[in-house]
Design a protein around this motif. Structure first.
Motif, PDB file in Angstrom:
ATOM      1  N   PRO A   1      -3.786  -8.805  16.920  1.00 50.53           N
ATOM      2  CA  PRO A   1      -3.334  -8.896  15.528  1.00 50.53           C
ATOM      3  C   PRO A   1      -3.426  -7.557  14.799  1.00 50.53           C
ATOM      4  CG  PRO A   1      -5.559  -9.718  15.709  1.00 50.53           C
ATOM      5  CD  PRO A   1      -5.105  -9.420  17.112  1.00 50.53           C
ATOM      6  N   GLU A   2      -2.711  -7.456  13.692  1.00 47.69           N
ATOM      7  CA  GLU A   2      -2.692  -6.202  12.939  1.00 47.69           C
ATOM      8  C   GLU A   2      -4.043  -5.895  12.314  1.00 47.69           C
ATOM      9  OE1 GLU A   2       0.521  -6.650  10.206  1.00 47.69           O
ATOM     10  OE2 GLU A   2       2.007  -6.961  11.794  1.00 47.69           O
ATOM     11  N   SER A   3      -4.816  -6.950  12.027  1.00 47.35           N
ATOM     12  CA  SER A   3      -6.161  -6.782  11.488  1.00 47.35           C
ATOM     13  C   SER A   3      -7.106  -7.695  12.248  1.00 47.35           C
ATOM     14  CB  SER A   3      -6.202  -7.120   9.998  1.00 47.35           C
ATOM     15  OG  SER A   3      -7.521  -6.969   9.485  1.00 47.35           O
ATOM     16  N   PHE A   4      -8.249  -7.162  12.656  1.00 46.15           N
ATOM     17  CA  PHE A   4      -9.237  -7.942  13.397  1.00 46.15           C
ATOM     18  C   PHE A   4     -10.619  -7.512  12.947  1.00 46.15           C
ATOM     19  CE2 PHE A   4     -12.066  -8.524  17.097  1.00 46.15           C
ATOM     20  CZ  PHE A   4     -11.930  -9.893  17.262  1.00 46.15           C
ATOM     21  N   GLN A   5     -11.377  -8.438  12.374  1.00 47.42           N
ATOM     22  CA  GLN A   5     -12.723  -8.173  11.869  1.00 47.42           C
ATOM     23  C   GLN A   5     -12.740  -6.942  10.964  1.00 47.42           C
ATOM     24  OE1 GLN A   5     -15.597  -8.142  15.041  1.00 47.42           O
ATOM     25  NE2 GLN A   5     -15.238 -10.282  15.603  1.00 47.42           N
ATOM     26  N   ASN A   6     -11.786  -6.928  10.050  1.00 43.69           N
ATOM     27  CA  ASN A   6     -11.643  -5.846   9.052  1.00 43.69           C
ATOM     28  C   ASN A   6     -11.288  -4.494   9.666  1.00 43.69           C
ATOM     29  OD1 ASN A   6     -12.242  -7.533   6.807  1.00 43.69           O
ATOM     30  ND2 ASN A   6     -14.438  -7.328   7.243  1.00 43.69           N
ATOM     31  N   LEU A   7     -10.835  -4.494  10.906  1.00 42.94           N
ATOM     32  CA  LEU A   7     -10.355  -3.272  11.552  1.00 42.94           C
ATOM     33  C   LEU A   7      -8.844  -3.380  11.682  1.00 42.94           C
ATOM     34  CD1 LEU A   7     -13.053  -3.096  14.373  1.00 42.94           C
ATOM     35  CD2 LEU A   7     -12.995  -1.737  12.266  1.00 42.94           C
ATOM     36  N   SER A   8      -8.133  -2.420  11.108  1.00 44.34           N
ATOM     37  CA  SER A   8      -6.679  -2.512  11.016  1.00 44.34           C
ATOM     38  C   SER A   8      -5.979  -1.486  11.884  1.00 44.34           C
ATOM     39  CB  SER A   8      -6.227  -2.327   9.558  1.00 44.34           C
ATOM     40  OG  SER A   8      -6.772  -3.353   8.752  1.00 44.34           O
ATOM     41  N   VAL A   9      -4.778  -1.844  12.305  1.00 42.10           N
ATOM     42  CA  VAL A   9      -3.897  -0.910  13.001  1.00 42.10           C
ATOM     43  C   VAL A   9      -3.375   0.101  11.973  1.00 42.10           C
ATOM     44  CG1 VAL A   9      -1.704  -0.726  14.245  1.00 42.10           C
ATOM     45  CG2 VAL A   9      -3.228  -2.668  14.682  1.00 42.10           C
ATOM     46  N   PRO A  10      -3.251   1.391  12.313  1.00 41.67           N
ATOM     47  CA  PRO A  10      -2.670   2.350  11.370  1.00 41.67           C
ATOM     48  C   PRO A  10      -1.334   1.850  10.833  1.00 41.67           C
ATOM     49  CG  PRO A  10      -3.555   3.505  13.252  1.00 41.67           C
ATOM     50  CD  PRO A  10      -3.642   2.048  13.575  1.00 41.67           C
ATOM     51  N   SER A  11      -1.158   1.927   9.526  1.00 40.67           N
ATOM     52  CA  SER A  11       0.012   1.329   8.882  1.00 40.67           C
ATOM     53  C   SER A  11       1.324   1.904   9.395  1.00 40.67           C
ATOM     54  CB  SER A  11      -0.079   1.514   7.364  1.00 40.67           C
ATOM     55  OG  SER A  11      -0.141   2.904   7.039  1.00 40.67           O
ATOM     56  N   ALA A  12       1.338   3.166   9.768  1.00 42.02           N
ATOM     57  CA  ALA A  12       2.582   3.790  10.243  1.00 42.02           C
ATOM     58  C   ALA A  12       3.106   3.115  11.502  1.00 42.02           C
ATOM     59  CB  ALA A  12       2.363   5.274  10.495  1.00 42.02           C
ATOM     60  N   PHE A  13       2.196   2.521  12.282  1.00 44.80           N
ATOM     61  CA  PHE A  13       2.609   1.864  13.519  1.00 44.80           C
ATOM     62  C   PHE A  13       3.377   0.568  13.252  1.00 44.80           C
ATOM     63  CE2 PHE A  13       0.069   3.648  17.242  1.00 44.80           C
ATOM     64  CZ  PHE A  13      -0.188   4.852  16.600  1.00 44.80           C
ATOM     65  N   LEU A  14       3.316   0.077  12.017  1.00 47.99           N
ATOM     66  CA  LEU A  14       3.876  -1.231  11.687  1.00 47.99           C
ATOM     67  C   LEU A  14       5.201  -1.139  10.945  1.00 47.99           C
ATOM     68  CD1 LEU A  14       0.548  -2.804  10.351  1.00 47.99           C
ATOM     69  CD2 LEU A  14       1.455  -2.928  12.687  1.00 47.99           C
ATOM     70  N   LYS A  15       5.668   0.085  10.628  1.00 47.73           N
ATOM     71  CA  LYS A  15       6.833   0.228   9.756  1.00 47.73           C
ATOM     72  C   LYS A  15       8.126   0.529  10.487  1.00 47.73           C
ATOM     73  CE  LYS A  15       3.968   1.587   5.834  1.00 47.73           C
ATOM     74  NZ  LYS A  15       3.610   2.650   4.860  1.00 47.73           N
ATOM     75  N   GLY A  16       8.066   0.693  11.808  1.00 45.89           N
ATOM     76  CA  GLY A  16       9.288   0.840  12.586  1.00 45.89           C
ATOM     77  C   GLY A  16       9.963   2.186  12.507  1.00 45.89           C
ATOM     78  N   ASN A  17       9.324   3.169  11.867  1.00 43.38           N
ATOM     79  CA  ASN A  17       9.905   4.513  11.808  1.00 43.38           C
ATOM     80  C   ASN A  17       9.444   5.271  13.057  1.00 43.38           C
ATOM     81  OD1 ASN A  17      10.403   7.301  11.299  1.00 43.38           O
ATOM     82  ND2 ASN A  17      10.518   6.871   9.097  1.00 43.38           N
ATOM     83  N   HIS A  18      10.290   5.314  14.078  1.00 43.42           N
ATOM     84  CA  HIS A  18       9.877   5.858  15.373  1.00 43.42           C
ATOM     85  C   HIS A  18       9.547   7.343  15.317  1.00 43.42           C
ATOM     86  CE1 HIS A  18      10.692   2.083  17.310  1.00 43.42           C
ATOM     87  NE2 HIS A  18      11.914   2.057  16.784  1.00 43.42           N
ATOM     88  N   SER A  19      10.206   8.074  14.431  1.00 44.52           N
ATOM     89  CA  SER A  19       9.920   9.501  14.286  1.00 44.52           C
ATOM     90  C   SER A  19       8.511   9.714  13.740  1.00 44.52           C
ATOM     91  CB  SER A  19      10.950  10.146  13.358  1.00 44.52           C
ATOM     92  OG  SER A  19      10.633  11.511  13.147  1.00 44.52           O
ATOM     93  N   LYS A  20       8.145   8.925  12.707  1.00 38.70           N
ATOM     94  CA  LYS A  20       6.807   9.053  12.136  1.00 38.70           C
ATOM     95  C   LYS A  20       5.744   8.567  13.113  1.00 38.70           C
ATOM     96  CE  LYS A  20       7.883   8.928   7.201  1.00 38.70           C
ATOM     97  NZ  LYS A  20       7.637   8.251   5.908  1.00 38.70           N
TER      98      LYS A  20
END
Length: 228
Positions: free
Chosen positions: A183-202
């Motif tokens: 999941p994107e968040s697990f026990q208050n640990l989150s995936v970096p937001s840039a990984f979730l926005k679909g901007n492949h260059s970023k």
């Protein structure tokens, strides 16, 4: 590709081919393996394969005759055999070696035991010698398996998706960037937001910067060509 293991303890190696990626590679006939036990070639009436060191000192050494005869038999059956000795006193085994050796037809690993192998065997038969790290093992079986695994996954068709090889650590001067899954968040640990926005260059740029940071932290001897 065929891997030949010269070992006194084939059971330490064979289990590794019974599951996962290497099992599938065998089923697809992409790789094969076999064993030769030098004890079976010993001319000693007790089938001994070791003897005391000429220089004196503790321990025993694998003696030449059984290994000479074993390797001669292997070479007579497979003239294109490429013979590797895992040794503590050798050059480091690297990813580039794994990729290069994946193009060989038959790799022979000679697994030492006791205090090692009589140097005359190495001088006579070694095509290359490798160390997998600056520590001592009780035998060459584990080191052979490490190299076999690294080489096998570079053989065409062994990995389901060959593109997975491209972004791994040691494919460049940087270590591989961290990876995340759901999941994107697990026990208050989150995936970096840039990984979730679909901007492949970023995403690519962030991964590059994370690779630099990871390399500086774990391997400060590497990655200098990427410093700005």
């Amino acid at each position: 590709m065929k891997f030949t293991f010269v070992t006194l303890f084939s059971n330490l190696i064979e289990f590794y081919f019974k599951d996962s990626i290497l099992k599938k590679a065998i089923e697809k006939d992409l790789i094969k393996y076999e064993f030769y036990n030098p004890r079976e070639y010993s001319t000693n009436k007790h089938k001994k394969v070791d003897d005391y060191l000429c220089s004196g000192g503790a321990g025993l050494l694998m003696t030449p005759q059984p290994l000479f005869d074993t390797l001669e038999d292997i070479k007579s059956k497979n003239p294109d055999s490429y013979i590797i000795f895992p040794l503590a006193a050798a050059k480091p085994f690297r990813q580039n070696d794994a990729k290069r050796l994946a193009k060989k037809k038959n790799i022979v690993f000679v697994c030492g035991r006791y205090e090692g192998i009589d140097e005359r065997v190495i001088e006579e038969y070694a095509d290359e010698v490798f160390s997998i790290g600056e520590y001592i093992l009780t035998g060459g079986e584990l080191a052979s398996l490490v190299m076999c695994d690294a080489i096998s996954r570079n053989v065409d068709g062994v990995l389901g998706n060959s593109e997975s090889l491209d972004m791994e650590s040691y494919e460049s001067d940087l270590l591989e960037a961290p990876s995340f899954t759901k999941p994107e968040s697990f026990q208050n640990l989150s995936v970096p937001s840039a990984f979730l926005k679909g901007n492949h260059s970023k995403i690519a740029n962030l991964k590059f910067q994370m690779s630099i940071c990871k390399t500086k932290y774990y391997r400060p001897d590497k990655g200098k060509n990427n410093e700005k």
